[in-house]
Each structure stands twice: as C-alpha cells, then as structure tokens.
Design an enzyme around this catalytic site. Structure first.
Site, PDB file in Angstrom:
ATOM      1  N   ALA A 103       0.560  -1.123   0.068  1.00  0.00           N
ATOM      2  CA  ALA A 103       0.286  -0.015  -0.473  1.00  0.00           C
ATOM      3  C   ALA A 103       0.817   1.612   0.151  1.00  0.00           C
ATOM      4  CB  ALA A 103      -0.901  -0.011   1.108  1.00  0.00           C
ATOM      5  N   HIS A 202      -1.158   7.457   4.276  1.00  0.00           N
ATOM      6  CA  HIS A 202       0.130   6.563   4.986  1.00  0.00           C
ATOM      7  C   HIS A 202       0.953   7.825   4.838  1.00  0.00           C
ATOM      8  CE1 HIS A 202      -1.516   2.058   5.157  1.00  0.00           C
ATOM      9  NE2 HIS A 202      -1.324   2.324   4.508  1.00  0.00           N
TER      10      HIS A 202
END
Ligand SMILES: NC(=O)C1=CN([C@@H]2O[C@H](COP(=O)(O)OP(=O)(O)OC[C@H]3O[C@@H](n4cnc5c(N)ncnc54)[C@H](OP(=O)(O)O)[C@@H]3O)[C@@H](O)[C@H]2O)C=CC1
Ligand SMILES: O=C([O-])CC(=O)C(=O)O
Length: 258
Positions: A103, A202
C-alpha cells in the site's frame, strides 16, 4: 517459451482481484489458489506464488514453498517482524522471498539512503476509518466505539515491528518500512483511527546521512474489505510483472524499477 506459472496463497480480496486481472490481461499461467489446508505446489508446478493471506500463513506455509524452490511474493510483510522467521525466509537460497511494497511507496529511496549508511530516524503514521482497525484483542468497549465511528484516536504508537504484529491485517506497511530501512530497532509506527479518513493515509518519514524522504500516500479503501487499500492488488501485479521481466519470462512491455 513456457509461460510463467503463478499460484496464489490466500484467495480473498487482494488475491481474488489479482488472479482475475492476471487471467484476463497477462501471459502467465495461473496454476491455482491455495487456501487453508490445501497442499502447496512444488517447483515442478509453480515458479512463483503471491501470498495475500495472513502473517500466520507466512509463518506456517511460506517456508515450505521456499524449501521446494518456489519464489514467493509476500504481502503480509508484518510476519518478518519476527527476527527468527525473517532470517529463515530472507536467507533461503532455493526459493527467494520478495517483499511487496503493497500500500505504500518510497521504499526504493529509503533503501538508497540506507545503502549509504544507517538511518537516523524512520517513521510511519497510518490513518484509517475506525471500523477498519477493530482487533480481536481490543476491549469490547473500544471495539464498539470504533465500529460506531467515534472520535479520532491513536491506537498504537511504538516500534514498527510490534505495531505490525498488533494490527496484522492493517499495519504490514509498518514492517515493510522497517525492512526497507533495515531499522527494526528505531523504526516507529502510529496507527490512528480517523473518522474523517475517507481515504487510508500513510505518511512516511526517513532521515539518513544523504537526505530525507517524506511521502504521503492516500489510498481508496477496498470496497469489499476497507481495511486493505484497493491499490494493493495492483501493487502485487506490478511486482509480478517486474519479477517476470527480470527473470526473462514473457511479460507485457514496460520498464522495471528496482
Ligand atoms: N503490505 C501491504 O501493504 C498490505 C498487506 N496486506 C496483507 O494481505 C493480506 C490479505 O489481504 P486481503 O486479501 O484484503 O484479506 P482477505 O481476508 O480478503 O483474504 C485473506 C485470504 O487468505 C486466506 N487464508 C487465511 N489463512 C490462510 C492460510 N493459512 N493459508 C491459505 N490461505 C489462508 C483467507 O481464507 P479464510 O477465509 O479461510 O480465512 C482469505 O481467503 C492481509 O491479511 C495482510 O496481511 C493487506 C493490505 C496491504
Ligand atoms: O492496505 C493498507 O493501506 C495497509 C494495510 O492494510 C497493511 O499494511 O496491512
């Protein structure tokens, strides 16, 4: 020339999607999806297996694949927070273990900084919808708060390896960063339940002698399974394509980035 033979360990959201795309769009031979209890292929049947199951599955099943001479692209990278297992898997010279970027991005540059010398600071903050972060070890009251949306809350703040183990389906990225940075003793991770996080976010930071990496990745959650980002199946496809090109298998035209 024979086609690259690909298997899938775990047939859930990520590998289900990946298999579908490989079958429709790639010149690779799909040899099967292997679920719990299925016997695993040997090197006579598979060249590479993509793991998108669980950290436990990496521990329990990946050594057998590597020992049989099958390469494995691993998504449940948090399993490598266990130093003993990490050494066992990364040192295999039969099948090779390949950690997928999953990811997040920027791990190439983090590794470049690390190649020049040890890093001074490494961190990741992950923000997800609260309900996507519910864990079985949490007290019932906290689980209910998270299911209900609740207020913004820091659920973990500590060593990246430990956080990846406490959130085994949600913080593999923390272990991927620690692995890339070769910094298990200093890499930290924060996991934040954020009701405003329409996208999973993130934020990566790494500091070395030669510079600094700051990367923010914002991913659409997978509609079927919001705790995984939808892009992860495509990151695995990218890894598979780069693997095929480097190993000389027939693959779609395109560059390889390492
Ligand atoms: N590195 C990264 O950036 C990311 C990594 N991940 C990792 O990928 C994994 C898969 O994600 P996702 O597809 O969304 O999850 P899913 O839960 O949709 O799929 C997991 C699948 O693995 C199967 N499985 C579980 N244990 C085993 C086993 N021992 N052997 C074979 N199959 C098994 C499950 O079967 P059953 O139904 O029987 O349990 C299920 O079908 C996550 O658990 C996480 O570890 C996910 C997102 C990002
Ligand atoms: O998909 C994501 O955004 C990250 C994730 O679940 C993981 O690292 O396990």
């Amino acid at each position: 020339m024979a086609d690259l033979r690909v298997g899938f360990l775990g047939g859930g959201n990520i590998n289900g999607r990946l298999r579908q795309v490989v079958e429709r769009q790639r010149p690779y031979e799909v040899i099967g999806t292997f679920g719990r209890g299925d016997s695993l292929p040997g090197s006579g049947e598979a060249d590479v297996v993509v793991e998108a199951a669980t950290q436990d599955a990496v521990r329990e099943r990946v050594p057998e694949l590597l020992d049989a001479g099958v390469d494995v692209i691993v998504l449940s990278v948090g399993a490598l927070a266990d130093a003993g297992l990490r050494a066992r898997l990364l040192e295999s010279r039969r099948g090779r273990l390949i950690a997928c970027t999953g990811a997040i991005g920027g791990l190439d540059q983090v590794r470049a900084l690390r190649a020049a010398g040890p890093l001074q600071a490494v961190s990741i903050e992950s923000r997800k919808q609260p309900a996507a972060l519910v864990q079985s070890w949490m007290p019932a009251e906290l689980r209910e708060d998270l299911e209900a949306g609740g207020a913004e809350m820091v659920l973990a703040d500590g060593l990246a390896g430990e956080v990846a183990q406490r959130f085994p389906s949600s913080a593999n990225v923390a272990a991927a960063l620690a692995l890339a940075a070769d910094a298990w003793n200093i890499a930290t991770a924060r996991v934040v339940a954020d009701p405003a996080a329409v996208r999973t976010r993130h934020e990566i930071h790494a500091v070395g002698e030669l510079g600094e990496v700051r990367i923010v990745v914002e991913n659409a959650p997978s509609p079927e399974r919001p705790r995984s980002s939808a892009v992860v199946a495509w990151a695995a496809l990218r890894a598979l394509d780069d693997y095929a090109r480097l190993r000389g298998w027939g693959a779609p035209q395109g560059p390889v980035f390492l």
